[in-house]
Design an enzyme around this catalytic site. Structure first.
Site, mmCIF file in Angstrom:
data_model
loop_
_atom_site.group_PDB
_atom_site.id
_atom_site.type_symbol
_atom_site.label_atom_id
_atom_site.label_comp_id
_atom_site.label_asym_id
_atom_site.label_seq_id
_atom_site.Cartn_x
_atom_site.Cartn_y
_atom_site.Cartn_z
ATOM 1 N N GLU A 150 -37.844 9.886 17.029
ATOM 2 C CA GLU A 150 -38.058 8.505 17.226
ATOM 3 C C GLU A 150 -36.614 7.718 17.144
ATOM 4 O O GLU A 150 -35.874 8.163 16.120
ATOM 5 C CB GLU A 150 -38.983 7.625 16.408
ATOM 6 C CG GLU A 150 -38.919 6.208 16.665
ATOM 7 C CD GLU A 150 -39.803 5.398 16.093
ATOM 8 O OE1 GLU A 150 -40.856 5.370 16.076
ATOM 9 O OE2 GLU A 150 -39.363 4.590 15.218
ATOM 10 N N THR A 204 -38.250 2.794 20.640
ATOM 11 C CA THR A 204 -39.141 1.621 19.951
ATOM 12 C C THR A 204 -38.812 0.518 21.162
ATOM 13 O O THR A 204 -38.111 0.329 21.401
ATOM 14 C CB THR A 204 -38.696 1.433 18.433
ATOM 15 O OG1 THR A 204 -37.266 0.974 18.385
ATOM 16 C CG2 THR A 204 -38.793 2.637 17.453
ATOM 17 N N ALA A 229 -40.804 -6.649 20.656
ATOM 18 C CA ALA A 229 -41.240 -7.609 21.783
ATOM 19 C C ALA A 229 -40.380 -8.929 21.716
ATOM 20 O O ALA A 229 -40.369 -9.440 22.921
ATOM 21 C CB ALA A 229 -42.646 -7.977 21.312
HETATM 22 P P1 FAD Z 1 -53.993 -1.395 16.581
HETATM 23 O O1 FAD Z 1 -54.307 -0.277 17.022
HETATM 24 O O2 FAD Z 1 -54.378 -2.778 17.635
HETATM 25 O O3 FAD Z 1 -54.304 -1.911 15.221
HETATM 26 C C1 FAD Z 1 -53.818 -3.230 14.354
HETATM 27 C C2 FAD Z 1 -55.277 -3.278 13.422
HETATM 28 O O4 FAD Z 1 -56.364 -3.509 14.185
HETATM 29 C C3 FAD Z 1 -55.437 -2.211 12.448
HETATM 30 O O5 FAD Z 1 -56.053 -2.680 11.359
HETATM 31 C C4 FAD Z 1 -56.830 -1.464 13.284
HETATM 32 O O6 FAD Z 1 -57.655 -0.915 12.078
HETATM 33 C C5 FAD Z 1 -57.582 -2.602 13.801
HETATM 34 N N1 FAD Z 1 -58.017 -2.355 15.183
HETATM 35 C C6 FAD Z 1 -57.552 -1.411 16.186
HETATM 36 N N2 FAD Z 1 -58.189 -1.357 17.105
HETATM 37 C C7 FAD Z 1 -59.304 -2.436 16.952
HETATM 38 C C8 FAD Z 1 -60.415 -2.912 17.971
HETATM 39 N N3 FAD Z 1 -60.598 -2.476 18.862
HETATM 40 N N4 FAD Z 1 -61.096 -4.028 17.166
HETATM 41 C C9 FAD Z 1 -60.666 -4.506 16.081
HETATM 42 N N5 FAD Z 1 -59.875 -3.891 15.341
HETATM 43 C C10 FAD Z 1 -59.176 -3.078 15.629
HETATM 44 N N6 FAD Z 1 -44.157 -1.789 16.386
HETATM 45 C C11 FAD Z 1 -43.337 -2.436 17.085
HETATM 46 O O7 FAD Z 1 -43.345 -3.671 16.966
HETATM 47 N N7 FAD Z 1 -42.427 -1.457 18.049
HETATM 48 C C12 FAD Z 1 -42.469 -0.534 17.904
HETATM 49 O O8 FAD Z 1 -41.793 0.161 18.776
HETATM 50 C C13 FAD Z 1 -43.218 0.444 16.991
HETATM 51 N N8 FAD Z 1 -43.366 1.522 16.985
HETATM 52 C C14 FAD Z 1 -44.198 2.208 16.154
HETATM 53 C C15 FAD Z 1 -44.569 3.519 16.324
HETATM 54 C C16 FAD Z 1 -45.519 4.250 15.341
HETATM 55 C C17 FAD Z 1 -45.764 5.803 15.686
HETATM 56 C C18 FAD Z 1 -46.238 3.625 14.490
HETATM 57 C C19 FAD Z 1 -47.087 4.257 13.601
HETATM 58 C C20 FAD Z 1 -46.102 2.117 14.338
HETATM 59 C C21 FAD Z 1 -45.100 1.540 15.349
HETATM 60 N N9 FAD Z 1 -44.880 0.264 15.143
HETATM 61 C C22 FAD Z 1 -44.226 -0.532 16.060
HETATM 62 C C23 FAD Z 1 -45.663 -0.693 14.474
HETATM 63 C C24 FAD Z 1 -47.019 -1.140 14.770
HETATM 64 O O9 FAD Z 1 -46.982 -2.048 15.979
HETATM 65 C C25 FAD Z 1 -47.688 -1.820 13.691
HETATM 66 O O10 FAD Z 1 -48.123 -1.082 12.744
HETATM 67 C C26 FAD Z 1 -49.070 -2.865 14.129
HETATM 68 O O11 FAD Z 1 -49.217 -3.716 12.907
HETATM 69 C C27 FAD Z 1 -50.279 -1.983 14.551
HETATM 70 O O12 FAD Z 1 -50.191 -1.381 15.947
HETATM 71 P P2 FAD Z 1 -51.254 -0.345 16.348
HETATM 72 O O13 FAD Z 1 -50.923 -0.081 17.761
HETATM 73 O O14 FAD Z 1 -51.748 0.624 15.484
HETATM 74 O O15 FAD Z 1 -52.265 -1.574 16.455
#
Ligand code: FAD
Length: 294
Positions: free
Chosen positions: A16, A48, A51
């Site tokens: 990454e 990465t 936003a």
């Molecule tokens: P989601 O999958 O939407 O989950 C967020 C929360 O909501 C979790 O608690 C989950 O349990 C819950 N949830 C999920 N789906 C649902 C649903 N359908 N209904 C109700 N609740 C739900 N951040 C950035 O800003 N830019 C980046 O480039 C970036 N890269 C990343 C790369 C990796 C590999 C990882 C692990 C994280 C990265 N992040 C990045 C951080 C990430 O955006 C945060 O951790 C964010 O808080 C959660 O993203 P997510 O896609 O897991 O969200």
């Protein structure tokens, strides 16, 4: 090529990288870091996406550079935070025009102290993945994030994994994990995820250990568990930069060797754009890695 097609055949190595905050550092990233990382023949390099920050426009450009200058597939991150359908369309169209075929669909970190609306059209990563899948008719390979120690906002690891299943059903074909320092945590998570019906590859995310303050920050941000023996070593040598670097390098090397010996689906390294550290790391694991990634 879609990364899921590569994963169907082999275990992947990936790095990454993040777009630098300062414009002038972008050239160094492209000219030195990406070239150096590419020399380890990664299957993909993820970029990465900030936003609301100034890295927004750079993600697609850096993904384009990876596509044009290396054999690695670029994996462009894209978030729900501050994204409208129109904005997602414009990013996807731009990526498509560069031949970038893979997107890591994320919710994004919720920024503090901002007046910009955070969520408009997409609330969760799965909403974004469903939208891109339907709108672009399977043109992009999609991946998602997963959390071996649960997402900080999730009530429990079980509910977080239930949502991970929704992510898989929305079109995410593999997962890159949040960093962790204790492999046992990852192995338990993997078991639970498989039992819950997650069949997609789950790639462990490894953050190279390079300094005391970095470990401290990671504990604050992700709530990750750090093995006591590592904390003790860091406490013992906290004022000695060279010792900390040596301990960190050996710890990370062993962490990866152990994951490979336990037959994980691939290795995703949060390079933090530190190509020198990554070179030492890759040298340390080269013998086992050459067999693992073949
Ligand atoms: P989601 O999958 O939407 O989950 C967020 C929360 O909501 C979790 O608690 C989950 O349990 C819950 N949830 C999920 N789906 C649902 C649903 N359908 N209904 C109700 N609740 C739900 N951040 C950035 O800003 N830019 C980046 O480039 C970036 N890269 C990343 C790369 C990796 C590999 C990882 C692990 C994280 C990265 N992040 C990045 C951080 C990430 O955006 C945060 O951790 C964010 O808080 C959660 O993203 P997510 O896609 O897991 O969200």
């Amino acid at each position: 090529m879609k990364i899921s097609e590569i994963l169907a055949k082999k275990k992947t190595l990936s790095f990454e990288i993040f777009p630098p905050k300062r414009e002038e550092d972008t050239f160094t990233l492209i000219d030195k870091t990406i070239k150096k990382l590419a020399s380890y023949k990664p299957d993909y390099m993820s970029v990465t996406y900030g936003a609301l920050g100034n890295t927004l426009s750079n993600t697609a450009m850096i993904a384009k550079t990876i596509k044009e200058n290396t054999d690695a597939q670029p994996l462009a991150h894209l978030t729900c935070v501050a994204s409208t359908r129109e904005k997602v369309d414009s990013v996807c169209d731009e990526l498509s025009s560069y031949g970038v075929e893979n997107i890591l669909t994320l919710r994004g970190d919720i920024p503090k102290d901002t007046t910009t609306p955070i969520f408009s059209d997409f609330k969760h990563a799965s909403d974004l993945a469903s939208y891109i899948k339907a709108k672009y008719n399977g043109k992009f390979g999609m991946a998602g994030a997963c959390y071996p120690e649960k997402h900080p906002e999730a009530d429990s690891i079980s509910t977080d994994i239930e949502f991970m299943k929704i992510k898989q059903d929305s079109g995410m074909e593999f997962f890159d994990s949040q960093l962790f320092f204790d492999n046992e945590v990852f192995y338990h998570f993997l078991l639970k995820a498989r039992k819950a019906g997650i069949t997609a590859p789950i790639i462990p995310g490894i953050m190279p250990v390079t300094s005391y303050s970095q470990i401290d920050r990671m504990i604050q941000v992700t709530g990750c568990k750090v093995p006591l023996k590592l904390l003790n070593q860091f406490d013992r040598y906290k004022d000695d930069k060279a010792a900390i670097e040596e301990i960190g390098l050996i710890f990370t090397s062993y962490q990866i060797l152990d994951l490979m010996a336990n037959d994980v689906d691939g290795i995703h390294i949060y390079s933090m754009n530190k190509s020198e550290f990554i070179s030492k790391l890759m040298d340390n694991i080269s013998y086992v890695a050459s067999d693992f990634f073949k």
